[in-house]
Design a protein around this motif. Structure first.
Motif, short mmCIF file in Angstrom:
data_model
loop_
_atom_site.label_atom_id
_atom_site.label_comp_id
_atom_site.label_asym_id
_atom_site.label_seq_id
_atom_site.Cartn_x
_atom_site.Cartn_y
_atom_site.Cartn_z
N ARG A 12 62.39 54.13 25.98
CA ARG A 12 62.17 55.35 27.07
C ARG A 12 60.61 55.30 27.35
NH1 ARG A 12 64.75 58.39 24.45
NH2 ARG A 12 63.13 59.13 22.99
N ARG A 13 59.83 54.93 26.30
CA ARG A 13 58.39 54.84 26.48
C ARG A 13 57.98 53.45 27.42
NH1 ARG A 13 57.95 55.78 20.94
NH2 ARG A 13 57.63 53.69 20.55
N ASN A 14 58.60 52.60 27.25
CA ASN A 14 58.52 51.25 28.09
C ASN A 14 58.79 51.53 29.58
OD1 ASN A 14 57.43 49.60 26.23
ND2 ASN A 14 59.60 48.60 25.65
N THR A 30 54.81 54.47 35.62
CA THR A 30 53.59 55.06 35.77
C THR A 30 52.89 53.82 36.35
OG1 THR A 30 53.81 56.46 33.94
CG2 THR A 30 51.49 55.84 34.70
N LEU A 31 52.78 52.49 35.82
CA LEU A 31 51.97 51.40 36.41
C LEU A 31 52.63 51.17 37.92
CD1 LEU A 31 51.92 49.17 33.29
CD2 LEU A 31 50.13 50.35 34.32
N SER A 32 53.83 51.12 37.95
CA SER A 32 54.28 50.90 39.35
C SER A 32 53.64 52.05 40.35
CB SER A 32 55.75 50.78 39.55
OG SER A 32 56.39 49.89 38.70
N VAL A 69 51.46 50.87 43.40
CA VAL A 69 52.17 51.13 44.78
C VAL A 69 51.13 52.17 45.56
CG1 VAL A 69 53.95 52.61 46.07
CG2 VAL A 69 54.26 50.99 44.42
N THR A 70 50.43 53.27 44.92
CA THR A 70 49.58 54.07 45.33
C THR A 70 48.47 53.64 45.79
OG1 THR A 70 50.42 56.24 43.84
CG2 THR A 70 48.21 56.01 44.91
#
Length: 218
Positions: free
Chosen positions: A29-31, A37-39, A43-44
């Motif tokens: 779940r954390r991964n 979050t990183l994606s 993307v942002t």
């Protein structure tokens, strides 16, 4: 081992296995959260960079278009209606040097960003101007650094050509059909303005005509 002890051991083992499963699910779940979050951040960032790049490109395009609409300070102009466009096989005596229009040879000089190191026939170069090319010329008064700088610019700009013209009045000159500009330095901002305005510009008698597959210098 008694039956009670066996049950207790089995229960403890099941508890450990269950705890390990819960820990594994928690890690997964954390991964997933970290990956999402990183994606999202990536993307942002890409969207932001893309927007910045597009906006910057649009600004540059708008600036070039604005520059192209303004008169080029110091340029000379000839009445395009008086510049004849007949194909001839003989040499032509032009009233300006380098010529900016008039009768010319039926073959054009290849002008897709070509730098000629020797003089080229006026009659062929004029045909290139008819196709919307800008012809940059220089004489012995031009600094080597300026010649190189303009050669680099021509090499990156379709519908341009460059060659020496020893008997021209100015050190560096830019010619389009019916238009001509003399500058002292390659860094003069009017160089880019002239190119933006006249490479396949509104003055072109034959817009869309080819600059490739012409003749090359001997």
């Amino acid at each position: 081992m008694s039956s009670t002890s066996k049950k207790a051991a089995s229960t403890a083992r099941k508890a450990r296995i269950e705890e390990m499963r819960r820990a594994e699910k928690a890690r997964e779940r954390r991964n997933r959260i970290l990956t999402i979050t990183l994606s999202t951040v990536i993307v942002t960032g890409l969207v932001g960079f893309g927007a910045y790049y597009i906006n910057d490109a649009n600004k540059k395009d708008e600036q070039q278009q604005a520059a192209a609409k303004k008169p080029v300070k110091g340029e000379k102009s000839w009445n395009a209606k008086k510049l004849t466009q007949n194909h001839v096989t003989k040499s032509v005596s032009y009233p300006m040097n380098p010529p900016v229009g008039g009768d010319h040879n039926q073959a054009w000089m290849t002008c897709d960003g070509v730098v000629y190191t020797k003089a080229i026939p006026n009659e062929n170069a004029v045909h290139s101007l008819e196709h919307g090319a800008v012809w940059i010329t220089y004489n012995d008064k031009a600094a080597d650094a300026d010649v190189k700088s303009l050669a680099d610019k021509v090499g990156k700009t379709p519908y341009t050509l460059m060659s020496p013209v020893k008997d021209q009045a100015g050190a560096l000159m830019l010619s389009a059909w019916g238009k001509q500009l003399t500058v002292e330095k390659a860094s003069d901002p009017r160089v880019q303005q002239f190119l933006s305005k006249y490479v396949q510009g509104a003055q072109t008698p034959e817009p869309g005509a080819a600059c490739t597959n012409g003749i090359d210098a001997a």
